[in-house]
Design an enzyme around this catalytic site. Sequence first.
Site, PDB file in Angstrom:
ATOM      1  CD1 TRP A 559      -2.117  -1.965  -0.053  1.00 27.68           C
ATOM      2  CD2 TRP A 559      -2.915  -1.569   1.978  1.00 27.68           C
ATOM      3  NE1 TRP A 559      -3.122  -2.867   0.168  1.00 27.68           N
ATOM      4  CE2 TRP A 559      -3.629  -2.660   1.397  1.00 27.68           C
ATOM      5  CE3 TRP A 559      -3.250  -1.156   3.265  1.00 27.68           C
ATOM      6  CZ2 TRP A 559      -4.655  -3.324   2.074  1.00 27.68           C
ATOM      7  CZ3 TRP A 559      -4.270  -1.818   3.930  1.00 27.68           C
ATOM      8  CH2 TRP A 559      -4.962  -2.885   3.345  1.00 27.68           C
ATOM      9  CG  HIS A 639      -7.895  -8.456   9.773  1.00 28.97           C
ATOM     10  ND1 HIS A 639      -9.026  -9.212   9.920  1.00 28.97           N
ATOM     11  CD2 HIS A 639      -8.225  -7.447   8.925  1.00 28.97           C
ATOM     12  CE1 HIS A 639     -10.000  -8.692   9.190  1.00 28.97           C
ATOM     13  NE2 HIS A 639      -9.544  -7.623   8.571  1.00 28.97           N
ATOM     14  CG  HIS A 692     -16.692  -2.143   4.352  1.00 34.36           C
ATOM     15  ND1 HIS A 692     -16.227  -3.407   4.604  1.00 34.36           N
ATOM     16  CD2 HIS A 692     -15.647  -1.306   4.536  1.00 34.36           C
ATOM     17  CE1 HIS A 692     -14.942  -3.346   4.918  1.00 34.36           C
ATOM     18  NE2 HIS A 692     -14.574  -2.093   4.877  1.00 34.36           N
TER      19      HIS A 692
END
Length: 796
Positions: A559, A639, A692
């Site tokens: 990222w 995660h 979300h």
Amino acid sequence: MAPVLTSTIGFPRIGPNREMKKALEAYWAGSSSKEELAAASAAVEARAWRDQAAAGIDLIGLDGTLYDQVLDATFQLGLIPERFQGLGLSGVDLYFALARGVEGAPACDMSKLFDTNYHFLAPELTADSEPRPDWSPLLDRLKRGQEAVGRERAVPMVVGPVTLACLARGDFDRSAMVARLAPAYAALLRQLVQRGVPEVQIHEPALTLTGSEALGVALSVCYAELAATGGVPINVVVMFDDVPEETYKWLVQLPVAAISLDFLGVPGADYGSRTAQLIAQHGFPKNKRLGAGVIDGRGIWADKDGAALRLLGALRDRLGADQPISVQTSTSLQHVPYDLTAEPAGSLPQAPPRPLAFAVQKLAEVVSAAQALAASTPGDIPALDLASFTGAPAAKAAQLDAGMFSRPEPYEQRRPKQVQYPALPTTTIGSFPQTPAIRRSRLAFKRGRISREEYREQMAAQIGVCIGAQEALGLDVLVHGEPERSDMVEYFGLKLDGCYFTEHGWVQSYGSRYVRPPVIVGDISRPEPMTVHEYALAQGLTSKPVKGMLTGPVTILQWSFPRRDVTRQEQAFQLALALRQEVADLAAAGCRVLQVDEPALREGLPLKKDRHAPYLGWAVDAFRLTTAVAAPEVQIVTHLCYSDFNDILGAISAMDADVLTIENSRSDDVMLLALAGAGYPRDVGPGVYDVHSPVVPPVEVMAAKIRSFLKSGLLGGDAARIHVNPDCGLKTRKWEEVLPSLRNMVKAAALVRAELAAGGGAAAGADAGAAQPAAGAAREAGQRGGACPCCTAPEA
């Protein structure tokens, strides 16, 4: 000599000042109308098209979306999942229901687009799915594009039938689905004929995947049908990597006018694109235009030393001066920030490995390279060996002791020494809402209006709120809430030497969620502890265990915009060594549960299977290098979210984490069942609700999810080792959504615990109280075992 054209195959859809984010969130909040949203979207698109026209681009891809281009194609094809039918929704309301969910109808599954950090909404298809196309939104965009830049330059673009079928969830024959989709795409082409378009871009990045050669017959038949509509030249666009050799052989035979290929692949990868080699070996047909993706569409480094021009010259030398060529970026520019000139004067890094270029600057590079090629003659451009070109950096192996990659004891021995839990222990993934007050404090600190000490005090108050809320809710394992972190990667990048941050370098992650990736400009090191203060503060407020929270080295690398002069492996190991120091410091501060998130592990997997093993080898090693310093008593959690994990289950196990938490609510337990089927031996926390979506899930819905975990065969139904948590972090939600959702989650876990106790199940005897540190005694032998948007940045 054939003319040299310029083309774009995608552009940032967010606006130069993130106008789309503001428009979407205003509409979702009910403070603006559909008409105002449509007007804002049209203005953002028109600005992007005009910027491309002003740069001198000949063929402008009409990019634009309210949320996601794959969802756009699904929606316009009328492939609406059954659960959304009969809800009385239509138009934009139905569109956003698919993206965000509504009560009684969960959103479509979200996953990473190939090996990028962009999240797409997966189509849901069955063997009986029948397209009911309505291409009105695309045709409306075309009309506006033609008005903005002229008919001769405005090029519609759409996700192709093969790629849509390959990205879809469901049990159906992909080849048969391509044939079923073909008439719907043909209907689009017939409508485009009437609108005088110069060509249409059909994006088929799925052709880069290993196995795409098996779709050759289906694709050939499909594109023969599309070509038979007549009148609209087709440009098949393939991005993100080269295509397999067998795929290339039939791809170049398709009855289309142009084929656009990626010559650069993944920035900083340990391998490079083989597209140039395929052309050197097999040639390229004279009757098609070659879309040469020679300007990097995925990285922010400028074209250095005229590399793009040298590659173009080599292509012309190989194919001849009469070969039609369009110069373009390797991928859509949606993966890079909008405009470098928005950065404040004097803010750029002093000694970067090479100059920077954002989307607007890359347009200039495309035009410059095309003009230079057109003005040159054979022999003018320095020679480049097309047959060996990949663009990959030279390998540089890190010299580290093998013992640094392994925990002191195996899982079976260390797990009994760690924190012990009740049946179905409850926790969260890490972050809590980033409120307006938090953002105001961060902005005030950033602008020097408050001191570091004042900022820390304000964040300490927020941590206290988070701990108090979790205590009141009855969660078993707590988190400090991460109020001090604008983003799970940015936060660490700001604290590591070797990273640089832009002010306006935003990139869309999904929908209205944007990230501002670090730019890695040098060797990485950690000058001081990064998270110990906040952890110690939070743990001092509660007797329950508080998780230390770190982002893993692969995710930080994925990222970020990596360097191009050294390999990704080298950069990952540098990050791991820095994070390893943080792990040691947290453990020394008393941390007993430490979460090191790697949601991007699957994202970084190369698209070719023959490249999987080397990548997974160093990616897993980077995680282990980070965590192996922890004593056996420290429980390591990781995660993973929003990706397909079936092909990396071995790597997930090799990470040797004590607890694995995963996204699960949108994917219908697919990953859970895969783990159970593979006999995954360590603790697992499948997500029980979708963070979300604004919908607050009822207790019974989450209880049913938890029961499905116990019935799946996972860990033999050992409820003390099946954790209960949301899908991802909660920073993008509001407190009024978070508190009732977590309250219902805790109630659901308590309900199923009671059912287990009453039924004498595997966890009936588990302690229902708060988690406590183990006394060191081993658990019963029968109880032992052998993916994000949570990561996106709110406004600063």
